[in-house]
Structures are given as C-alpha cells and as structure tokens.
Design a protein around this motif. Structure first.
Motif, PDB file in Angstrom:
ATOM      1  N   LEU A  34       2.395  -5.181   9.707  1.00  0.00           N
ATOM      2  CA  LEU A  34       2.372  -4.434  10.960  1.00  0.00           C
ATOM      3  C   LEU A  34       2.381  -5.459  12.091  1.00  0.00           C
ATOM      4  O   LEU A  34       1.394  -6.166  12.321  1.00  0.00           O
ATOM      5  CB  LEU A  34       1.118  -3.564  11.033  1.00  0.00           C
ATOM      6  CG  LEU A  34       0.891  -2.793  12.327  1.00  0.00           C
ATOM      7  CD1 LEU A  34       2.054  -1.866  12.631  1.00  0.00           C
ATOM      8  CD2 LEU A  34      -0.412  -2.000  12.265  1.00  0.00           C
ATOM      9  N   LEU A  35       3.514  -5.589  12.761  1.00  0.00           N
ATOM     10  CA  LEU A  35       3.668  -6.616  13.782  1.00  0.00           C
ATOM     11  C   LEU A  35       2.880  -6.290  15.042  1.00  0.00           C
ATOM     12  O   LEU A  35       2.233  -7.161  15.633  1.00  0.00           O
ATOM     13  CB  LEU A  35       5.145  -6.798  14.128  1.00  0.00           C
ATOM     14  CG  LEU A  35       6.061  -7.204  12.973  1.00  0.00           C
ATOM     15  CD1 LEU A  35       7.500  -7.293  13.459  1.00  0.00           C
ATOM     16  CD2 LEU A  35       5.610  -8.528  12.381  1.00  0.00           C
ATOM     17  N   ASN A  78      -2.369  -6.426  15.919  1.00  0.00           N
ATOM     18  CA  ASN A  78      -1.216  -7.313  15.900  1.00  0.00           C
ATOM     19  C   ASN A  78      -1.238  -8.129  14.607  1.00  0.00           C
ATOM     20  O   ASN A  78      -2.296  -8.602  14.183  1.00  0.00           O
ATOM     21  CB  ASN A  78      -1.225  -8.271  17.100  1.00  0.00           C
ATOM     22  CG  ASN A  78      -1.028  -7.562  18.421  1.00  0.00           C
ATOM     23  OD1 ASN A  78       0.076  -7.192  18.772  1.00  0.00           O
ATOM     24  ND2 ASN A  78      -2.118  -7.373  19.164  1.00  0.00           N
ATOM     25  N   ASP A  79      -0.074  -8.289  14.006  1.00  0.00           N
ATOM     26  CA  ASP A  79       0.083  -9.144  12.826  1.00  0.00           C
ATOM     27  C   ASP A  79      -0.930  -8.813  11.731  1.00  0.00           C
ATOM     28  O   ASP A  79      -1.755  -9.651  11.342  1.00  0.00           O
ATOM     29  CB  ASP A  79      -0.030 -10.619  13.222  1.00  0.00           C
ATOM     30  CG  ASP A  79       1.022 -11.029  14.245  1.00  0.00           C
ATOM     31  OD1 ASP A  79       2.175 -10.579  14.103  1.00  0.00           O
ATOM     32  OD2 ASP A  79       0.677 -11.768  15.181  1.00  0.00           O
ATOM     33  N   VAL A  80      -0.869  -7.586  11.242  1.00  0.00           N
ATOM     34  CA  VAL A  80      -1.797  -7.115  10.211  1.00  0.00           C
ATOM     35  C   VAL A  80      -1.059  -6.960   8.886  1.00  0.00           C
ATOM     36  O   VAL A  80      -0.041  -6.259   8.816  1.00  0.00           O
ATOM     37  CB  VAL A  80      -2.448  -5.778  10.615  1.00  0.00           C
ATOM     38  CG1 VAL A  80      -3.342  -5.257   9.490  1.00  0.00           C
ATOM     39  CG2 VAL A  80      -3.259  -5.943  11.896  1.00  0.00           C
ATOM     40  N   ASP A  81      -1.576  -7.599   7.845  1.00  0.00           N
ATOM     41  CA  ASP A  81      -1.034  -7.448   6.498  1.00  0.00           C
ATOM     42  C   ASP A  81      -1.531  -6.126   5.923  1.00  0.00           C
ATOM     43  O   ASP A  81      -2.742  -5.887   5.853  1.00  0.00           O
ATOM     44  CB  ASP A  81      -1.503  -8.620   5.631  1.00  0.00           C
ATOM     45  CG  ASP A  81      -1.048  -8.510   4.181  1.00  0.00           C
ATOM     46  OD1 ASP A  81      -0.118  -7.718   3.900  1.00  0.00           O
ATOM     47  OD2 ASP A  81      -1.632  -9.209   3.328  1.00  0.00           O
ATOM     48  N   LEU A  82      -0.609  -5.252   5.511  1.00  0.00           N
ATOM     49  CA  LEU A  82      -0.971  -3.923   5.022  1.00  0.00           C
ATOM     50  C   LEU A  82      -1.192  -3.865   3.514  1.00  0.00           C
ATOM     51  O   LEU A  82      -1.626  -2.841   2.987  1.00  0.00           O
ATOM     52  CB  LEU A  82       0.127  -2.913   5.402  1.00  0.00           C
ATOM     53  CG  LEU A  82       0.406  -2.778   6.901  1.00  0.00           C
ATOM     54  CD1 LEU A  82       1.635  -1.901   7.127  1.00  0.00           C
ATOM     55  CD2 LEU A  82      -0.796  -2.210   7.643  1.00  0.00           C
ATOM     56  N   SER A  83      -0.920  -4.950   2.815  1.00  0.00           N
ATOM     57  CA  SER A  83      -0.999  -4.919   1.356  1.00  0.00           C
ATOM     58  C   SER A  83      -2.395  -4.636   0.797  1.00  0.00           C
ATOM     59  O   SER A  83      -2.493  -4.140  -0.339  1.00  0.00           O
ATOM     60  CB  SER A  83      -0.469  -6.236   0.766  1.00  0.00           C
ATOM     61  OG  SER A  83      -1.241  -7.338   1.202  1.00  0.00           O
ATOM     62  N   PRO A  84      -3.513  -4.903   1.530  1.00  0.00           N
ATOM     63  CA  PRO A  84      -4.823  -4.564   0.963  1.00  0.00           C
ATOM     64  C   PRO A  84      -5.001  -3.083   0.631  1.00  0.00           C
ATOM     65  O   PRO A  84      -5.917  -2.727  -0.111  1.00  0.00           O
ATOM     66  CB  PRO A  84      -5.801  -5.009   2.059  1.00  0.00           C
ATOM     67  CG  PRO A  84      -5.108  -6.141   2.742  1.00  0.00           C
ATOM     68  CD  PRO A  84      -3.664  -5.730   2.758  1.00  0.00           C
ATOM     69  N   PRO A 103      -9.019  -3.685  11.622  1.00  0.00           N
ATOM     70  CA  PRO A 103      -8.045  -3.523  10.534  1.00  0.00           C
ATOM     71  C   PRO A 103      -8.652  -3.573   9.145  1.00  0.00           C
ATOM     72  O   PRO A 103      -8.320  -2.736   8.289  1.00  0.00           O
ATOM     73  CB  PRO A 103      -7.071  -4.687  10.768  1.00  0.00           C
ATOM     74  CG  PRO A 103      -7.146  -4.947  12.235  1.00  0.00           C
ATOM     75  CD  PRO A 103      -8.571  -4.681  12.614  1.00  0.00           C
ATOM     76  N   ALA A 104      -9.546  -4.524   8.893  1.00  0.00           N
ATOM     77  CA  ALA A 104     -10.124  -4.656   7.554  1.00  0.00           C
ATOM     78  C   ALA A 104     -10.873  -3.398   7.157  1.00  0.00           C
ATOM     79  O   ALA A 104     -10.797  -2.942   6.008  1.00  0.00           O
ATOM     80  CB  ALA A 104     -11.047  -5.868   7.494  1.00  0.00           C
ATOM     81  N   SER A 105     -11.597  -2.799   8.106  1.00  0.00           N
ATOM     82  CA  SER A 105     -12.368  -1.588   7.826  1.00  0.00           C
ATOM     83  C   SER A 105     -11.457  -0.409   7.534  1.00  0.00           C
ATOM     84  O   SER A 105     -11.677   0.352   6.578  1.00  0.00           O
ATOM     85  CB  SER A 105     -13.280  -1.266   9.016  1.00  0.00           C
ATOM     86  OG  SER A 105     -13.905  -0.016   8.857  1.00  0.00           O
ATOM     87  N   VAL A 106     -10.413  -0.242   8.332  1.00  0.00           N
ATOM     88  CA  VAL A 106      -9.502   0.885   8.159  1.00  0.00           C
ATOM     89  C   VAL A 106      -8.721   0.752   6.848  1.00  0.00           C
ATOM     90  O   VAL A 106      -8.588   1.720   6.086  1.00  0.00           O
ATOM     91  CB  VAL A 106      -8.536   0.991   9.348  1.00  0.00           C
ATOM     92  CG1 VAL A 106      -7.483   2.064   9.097  1.00  0.00           C
ATOM     93  CG2 VAL A 106      -9.305   1.304  10.631  1.00  0.00           C
ATOM     94  N   LEU A 107      -8.220  -0.431   6.576  1.00  0.00           N
ATOM     95  CA  LEU A 107      -7.443  -0.621   5.349  1.00  0.00           C
ATOM     96  C   LEU A 107      -8.307  -0.455   4.111  1.00  0.00           C
ATOM     97  O   LEU A 107      -7.841   0.064   3.081  1.00  0.00           O
ATOM     98  CB  LEU A 107      -6.782  -1.999   5.358  1.00  0.00           C
ATOM     99  CG  LEU A 107      -5.757  -2.249   6.480  1.00  0.00           C
ATOM    100  CD1 LEU A 107      -5.129  -3.619   6.328  1.00  0.00           C
ATOM    101  CD2 LEU A 107      -4.692  -1.169   6.523  1.00  0.00           C
ATOM    102  N   ALA A 108      -9.577  -0.846   4.201  1.00  0.00           N
ATOM    103  CA  ALA A 108     -10.488  -0.638   3.075  1.00  0.00           C
ATOM    104  C   ALA A 108     -10.713   0.849   2.829  1.00  0.00           C
ATOM    105  O   ALA A 108     -10.790   1.303   1.672  1.00  0.00           O
ATOM    106  CB  ALA A 108     -11.817  -1.343   3.331  1.00  0.00           C
TER     107      ALA A 108
END
Length: 385
Positions: A151-152, A160-166, A113-118
């Motif tokens: 994202l639940l 699971n349980d990913v904050d999308l605000s980044p 998740p961190a990589s994709v959202l970045a």
C-alpha cells in the motif's frame, strides 16, 4: 483427448463464464466457447468430479434437448474478500459463481497499520478454521494506491508504504490486493451495470473520488499497477496542496470537505458521513454548495470521457445522491465540457448495480481469477487425488 494445457484452458473459460453469468446453462457455455455438445458435457463433468461446479436441470423452454444450469459446487474453493475502510472493515466469502456471503463488519480497535493488519489476520485465521482447505485465497481491498502487496499511500488512513502481506502470514494462503474503487469497478463491469461493455469507466465518491477504466472487465493498471487515481488529477484549485502531495486535486472539489468549504464550515472529521447527511437532508441553505460540487463532478467526468472514450460510465458511493441532488448542474457541466463531436451521443452515466457490496464482489472476482488459473486448478486437482 485434449492435452492437459488445453483442458485447463477450457475449464478456466467455463469457470470464468460462470463467475460473470451466474446460473448460465451448459448449452449457453457451449455456444459462447464454440464447443460441441460432447465437449461441453465432458468438461463440465470433469469440473463436477473435481467439486468445482454443480449442475441441475434447467427449466424446460420449448422444444430441444434438455440442458443444465451451472453453479459453484457446495464443497468447492472460496475466496475471503476483505474491504478495509477508514473506520473499520467488512468481509465476505465469495464462491466460484460470484455469489457473496457477507459477514458482520467491525470497527478498528486502533489505527496503526500493525494493529489493523493483525486484526484482519484474525479474520483470515477464523475463516480458514471454518472453511478448511476450501479457502484458497484472500482478496484485500484498500482505500489507497496499491502496487502488488504494498500500500503506497492511503490519505484517509494516513498510511504510507505499508506491506500488506501480514494479513495472511503463517496461513499459506494466496493474497491479492487492490484499490477499493478499482475493485468496485470490476464488479460493475463483470456482473453489474457495465456488464458486456468493452470499455467502461467506473467512479466512486467517498472521501475523495477514485475509479478505474476497464477493458472487457479487466482494470487498466498502468505501467506499475497504480492507474486510476482520478481524484489526483488537477481539476481543482491549484493553490491548494492535497495530502497526497500534488496540487489542485479533484478529490478536494468532490466530497464532504468541498461541501463544508462552500458552506463556510470547518473541515469535517468524517467527510463521508458529513456529505451523506447533508445530501440526505438537502437543506435549502446548502443548495448552492451541492450544485457547485455536482458541477465539479460532471466537468471532471467529461474530461475523463474525452480522454478514455468509454462506452458506459457507472457511478457509486456519494456520486449517486450528489447527482440526484443537483441533476441540472451535473448534466450541464457534463455536457458543456465534452468535446463537440461527443455531445450528440455521450456515454450514458448509470448508477452502480452493486452500490453497497461492489468492493467485496470485485475483490472476490480478483480472487476467482486466481482460483481459475492453471496453477491453482492443478493444485486443487492434486489435493483431491
């Protein structure tokens, strides 16, 4: 002179009509909102001065006063729409009239998740540099269950349980997020095959099946905003537990995983591509498997009709070629599972009018809803003096 609140309410209604009916005339706006000619002229002039819309002469049709065609102002606010997919993402810029400028897609460099959202944030920063203060909002579509900016669960991404605000961190931009199938339904209800229907049901098959029920173009979110997870209704084999945690999910009866299972083949690494290839080739040995999956689609759809009573149903993604590959199996299952009183006039099942870009258009529509809110319009006016 109308008061400030009344002015913004009317302005928002004008811009809302423009987003649902691109190319609408000022005369049609006046009729739809029951405005006098003078009021319609005043409101559109104000919006033009604020660089929110532009006007051009409408083609002359018969006798009567000439009118103008409304469009998004070329210097007006825009939304960056992002569509997160299993293998990558797509993006596009959406104007107030709903017009979409689609940008090149990209594949994921990593799946954490961190990589994709970045990576998505890089897209946002690039768009902000190109569009400046015209970029007012970012709308993110994700293949999973969303509540607010969380994202639940996204089974296809194993998130699971990913904050999308980044995605907008440090940019000051407004972010709104939604389920991809829900947003595709928004596009169909507002400018697509279900436009004008008071109650519409949209379903899309990719990896599993998702969708939404829409009332006057607005998706029904439920108590916590997570409604529409139709793929996780128990229409399947109750002995099988879905990755979502529930048993007997409809998801497992509809997509490439079901086709492979019926054919005695292993679970495909990419269920979407597997099903897409099989439906394109439609080999003789796969006819029975395709018919079984088409039956599962038709029967489940009938159950949703019995529950929701939609005026129209739209299908997107692999649901379209699946029905086309086994029309008799689909039609028989759909009709046989409807309540008796519905069979004489069942809701029509239509192909989506936005089959390839509906998710981006729907995400853009969600962003436009924000841009046409009173706080956003007030801020836009203040920024322009």
């Amino acid at each position: 002179m109308v008061n400030r609140r009344g002015r913004w309410q009317t302005a928002a209604e004008v811009l809302g009509l423009l987003s649902r009916q691109p190319g609408i005339t000022r005369a049609a706006v006046a009729r739809a909102l029951q405005l006098s000619t003078g009021s319609a002229t005043e409101v559109t002039a104000r919006l033009r001065d604020l660089q929110l819309l532009s006007e051009s002469p409408a083609p002359i049709q018969g006798r009567g006063r000439p009118t103008t065609v409304l469009a998004a102002h070329p210097l007006g606010p825009v939304v960056l729409a992002l569509e997160l997919r299993q293998g990558g993402w797509r993006s596009g810029v959406v104007s107030l009239d709903g017009s979409l400028e689609q940008l090149p897609g990209h594949r994921h460099r990593g799946h954490r998740p961190a990589s994709v959202l970045a990576a998505l944030r890089e897209v946002v920063v690039g768009a902000a540099a190109e569009y400046g203060d015209r970029l007012q909002a970012v709308a993110l579509a994700v293949p999973g269950t969303v509540r607010g900016l969380e994202l639940l669960q996204a089974s296809t991404l194993s998130w699971n349980d990913v904050d999308l605000s980044p995605v907008v961190e440090g940019t000051g931009l407004f972010l709104v997020a939604g389920n991809d199938a829900t947003l595709a339904g928004v596009a169909e209800a507002r400018t697509g095959a279900a436009a004008g229907a008071g109650t519409a049901l949209h379903l899309i098959v990719e990896v599993g099946i998702g969708g939404t029920l829409l009332l006057d173009g607005v998706p029904v979110g439920g108590a916590s905003g997570t409604a529409g997870e139709y793929g996780h209704t128990p229409y399947g084999d109750r002995s099988v537990r879905c990755p979502c945690g529930a048993r007997g999910c409809w998801d497992l009866e509809i997509d490439g995983r079901a086709l492979a299972r019926h054919l005695g083949e292993p679970v495909p690494e990419d269920p979407y591509s597997y099903a897409d290839d099989l439906l394109r080739r439609h080999p003789a040995h796969a006819e029975a498997a395709i018919a079984k999956v088409a039956e599962a689609l038709g029967a489940g759809l009938a159950g949703l009709v019995n529950a929701h009573d939609p005026a129209v149903i739209t299908l997107g993604g692999l649901a379209v070629p699946l029905r086309a590959a086994a029309p008799a199996a689909f039609a028989s299952a759909y009709e046989d599972n409807l309540m008796t009183f519905r069979r004489s006039a069942p809701p029509p099942v239509l192909e989506a009018a936005h089959p390839t870009d509906g998710v981006l258009r729907g995400a853009g529509a969600l962003g436009i809803d924000h841009l046409t809110s009173e706080p956003a319009l007030t801020a836009w006016e203040a920024a322009r003096g």
